[in-house]
Structures are given as C-alpha cells and as structure tokens.
Design a protein around this motif. Sequence first.
Motif, PDB file in Angstrom:
ATOM      1  N   GLU A 113     -61.360 -27.309 -59.902  1.00  0.00           N
ATOM      2  CA  GLU A 113     -61.834 -28.688 -60.039  1.00  0.00           C
ATOM      3  C   GLU A 113     -61.795 -29.423 -58.699  1.00  0.00           C
ATOM      4  O   GLU A 113     -62.719 -30.168 -58.364  1.00  0.00           O
ATOM      5  N   ASP A 114     -60.720 -29.232 -57.919  1.00  0.00           N
ATOM      6  CA  ASP A 114     -60.619 -29.914 -56.625  1.00  0.00           C
ATOM      7  C   ASP A 114     -61.789 -29.546 -55.728  1.00  0.00           C
ATOM      8  O   ASP A 114     -62.388 -30.405 -55.065  1.00  0.00           O
ATOM      9  N   PHE A 115     -62.108 -28.245 -55.705  1.00  0.00           N
ATOM     10  CA  PHE A 115     -63.228 -27.797 -54.881  1.00  0.00           C
ATOM     11  C   PHE A 115     -64.533 -28.429 -55.365  1.00  0.00           C
ATOM     12  O   PHE A 115     -65.338 -28.919 -54.565  1.00  0.00           O
ATOM     13  N   ALA A 116     -64.738 -28.415 -56.665  1.00  0.00           N
ATOM     14  CA  ALA A 116     -65.980 -28.953 -57.222  1.00  0.00           C
ATOM     15  C   ALA A 116     -66.149 -30.428 -56.865  1.00  0.00           C
ATOM     16  O   ALA A 116     -67.244 -30.867 -56.471  1.00  0.00           O
ATOM     17  N   VAL A 117     -65.082 -31.203 -57.006  1.00  0.00           N
ATOM     18  CA  VAL A 117     -65.150 -32.636 -56.702  1.00  0.00           C
ATOM     19  C   VAL A 117     -65.445 -32.856 -55.216  1.00  0.00           C
ATOM     20  O   VAL A 117     -66.300 -33.683 -54.846  1.00  0.00           O
ATOM     21  N   LYS A 118     -64.745 -32.123 -54.342  1.00  0.00           N
ATOM     22  CA  LYS A 118     -64.967 -32.276 -52.898  1.00  0.00           C
ATOM     23  C   LYS A 118     -66.398 -31.893 -52.516  1.00  0.00           C
ATOM     24  O   LYS A 118     -67.038 -32.547 -51.685  1.00  0.00           O
TER      25      LYS A 118
ATOM     26  N   VAL B 283     -68.425 -31.001 -62.891  1.00  0.00           N
ATOM     27  CA  VAL B 283     -67.060 -30.480 -62.912  1.00  0.00           C
ATOM     28  C   VAL B 283     -66.825 -29.661 -64.183  1.00  0.00           C
ATOM     29  O   VAL B 283     -66.159 -28.635 -64.165  1.00  0.00           O
ATOM     30  N   GLN B 284     -67.413 -30.127 -65.285  1.00  0.00           N
ATOM     31  CA  GLN B 284     -67.307 -29.380 -66.541  1.00  0.00           C
ATOM     32  C   GLN B 284     -67.920 -27.994 -66.383  1.00  0.00           C
ATOM     33  O   GLN B 284     -67.343 -26.981 -66.807  1.00  0.00           O
ATOM     34  N   LEU B 285     -69.079 -27.934 -65.751  1.00  0.00           N
ATOM     35  CA  LEU B 285     -69.744 -26.657 -65.502  1.00  0.00           C
ATOM     36  C   LEU B 285     -68.914 -25.784 -64.564  1.00  0.00           C
ATOM     37  O   LEU B 285     -68.766 -24.570 -64.779  1.00  0.00           O
TER      38      LEU B 285
END
Length: 368
Positions: A338-343, A328-330
């Motif tokens: 962030e929401d997209f990255a987590v999903k 998520v940091q990347l």
Amino acid sequence: MKHSLDILPLSSWIDTGDKPLVIAGPCSAETEEQVVSTAHLLANTGKVHVLRAGIWKPRTRPGEFEGIGSVGLEWLKRAKAETGLPTATEVATAKHVEEALAAGVDVLWIGARSTANPFTVQEIADALQGVDVPVIVKNPVNPDLSLWIGALERVNRAGIKKLAAIHRGFSSFEKTAFRNEPMWDIAIQLKTIAPELPIINDPSHICGNRELLPYISQKALDMDMQGLIIESHIDPAVAWTDAKQQLTPGALADMLSNIAVRQAESNNPAFEDKLSELRQNIDKLDNDIIKMIGDRMKIAEKIGEYKRDNNVTILQVNRWDEIVQKRVQLAKALNIGEDFAVKYLELLHNESIRKQNEVMNSKTIAEA
C-alpha cells in the motif's frame, strides 16, 4: 552522478575471511568489569571482529548518562590486550580523536548527530590529518544524502583511505515499529554513486528493540552491505543506555549463526542466463510503463486545456480521493504494498498537476 572517493577495500584494514564484518559491544562503557567481561564473551563466540563501546555519548537531553569519559579508553585497552579484538569508539571532537588514538583505539566512527553538522565533521577531519586509521561515518539523523556524502568526502580529503559508511536509519515523525526508519533507498543511492564504499548496517539503532534485529540484519546483508555494527551487553537489562536494543553475547552469536550470508554474484552460467532473461523481461516492462505514463500525461494536458477553457481549478480533491481508493484497492489485490502504491500515485498526481498548470498558465505567461 558518481562520487570518486580515494579509499582502500575493507579487506585492506580488517580480515574477516569470507564473512561479513561484525562490530559488537556495549552501547556505553559503564564499568571496567562490564567492558572486559563482555569483550571476553564476544571474543569466545568467534564471530566478532571488532569490539565497540561508547566512551562519549551525545545525548538528546541534559542529565542523561553522557558516557564514562576518557577513563573508559583504558578499559578498551585492557579488553584488547586480553582478547586480541581491535577496538572502536565514537568521536565527536578533535580532543576525542586525539585521546582515542593515544589510547590505541583501532577504528573510529562519527555519529549521526555529528554527521549532520559540517563544522563538527571538519573539526574531526582536521584532527585526522596525517593519521592512518579506519573511520566509519554514520548517516545523518535526517534523510539527507548530500550531508552523508559530504561528511565522507571531508574525512577522505583529510587523507583517510580506510573509510566506510554506517547505515543506521533516519528520524521520522511517523511512529512505526522502528526506532529509526531504514529508508533503504537512501543507502542504495549511496551504494550506487559510490560503489567502492563499504556500507555497514546498524540494526540496533534502526530497530530500537532486540526482537527486530534478526530481520533487519538479514535484510541488510541481502542488500549486499558489508557488515553489521550491533550493540551487545553482558546484562542488557541493567544497561545504562539503550537497554532494549542490546543483546547478550550468547544471543548475538545465535542470531549470527541463523543469518544466511549470500554471494553478491554467482559463477553458475545457467543461473546467469536465466537471470539475464528475467532482467530483459523487466527492461521491456519498464519501457512499456514509461511509455504508458507518457500517454497518461498527454491526457492530463488535454484535461488541463479543458479545465482552462471552462475556468475550472486544477485540483479537485474528490476525484483524487477516488483515484487513491480504487487504485490502492487494486494494488492490494495484486500483492503490491500500500505504501508503494500511494507514493507512486502521488508522484503521478504531482506530475499531472505540473502538466496541467503549464497548460492552464501558458497563455498568461506568454502575454506577460
């Protein structure tokens, strides 16, 4: 999977020129003066095609204002006679349908609570048999695409060919800036499987407040939706229902004037050539990503074998937390939401667990 709906284009039942359809009016019909005065102000903007007003209001809790009832239909009739605007209202029972049609209401809509109940939708559809009237169907309260499509199909099978959908957002346990989460992906899925179906956005119920209306309205039109249904009241501060999300007719006109209406397609060959080139780049990257995910899953299978041979559990929370935090940091550094990255990570993790589970339990299953 494509869904075949036997429907007519929007232009066959409402002439909006080259503009998106705009349906506007008070959340609730409260008094005759309120309905008629609002209608005149909306008509004078020259930007509204249909006057809307709630006559029967399904409320979450008893004791709240549940609509003025049938007498309000006469107010809509008067507003239509004086302004020339076609009228629209929500129907939730067969009796509503009969009374609205008898009063000359031009467009009917089925609300989110009704769409969620196939029995209610079927009752309305049965009452529409043999009637030639436009019907627009709101998405159900919860994010269930099948319920939405099922309601549209029931109405269509009753012989209604002037049919459209309303995207009004979905209930969510998460508290956000929106009253109802837009969940644009569900509206996009509907557009994909029923491309001939007009979709109208309801920014009032998505936003729950007037400040966000311009943002959602613009995004809806940029998503190639065919229009907007917006709540407008002559004096929102004293509205009996949903005061915070209603605009005065003047404020509505200003908002619509500032919205950019873009074309679905371009006739510029140079544009099309450049777009085709960029899309080819996207296609190549998508293929590369899929191949890399395949390689990742092969490694996950090897990890599964190693865990199985060493009698170690599949899920290791510390490792998962480390992955999420670092990736998520990347993603943030690369300007990825962030929401997209987590999903995305959750999807990868779930598939990885599925692969490891197959590997770790294949021997047990074979022996059984």
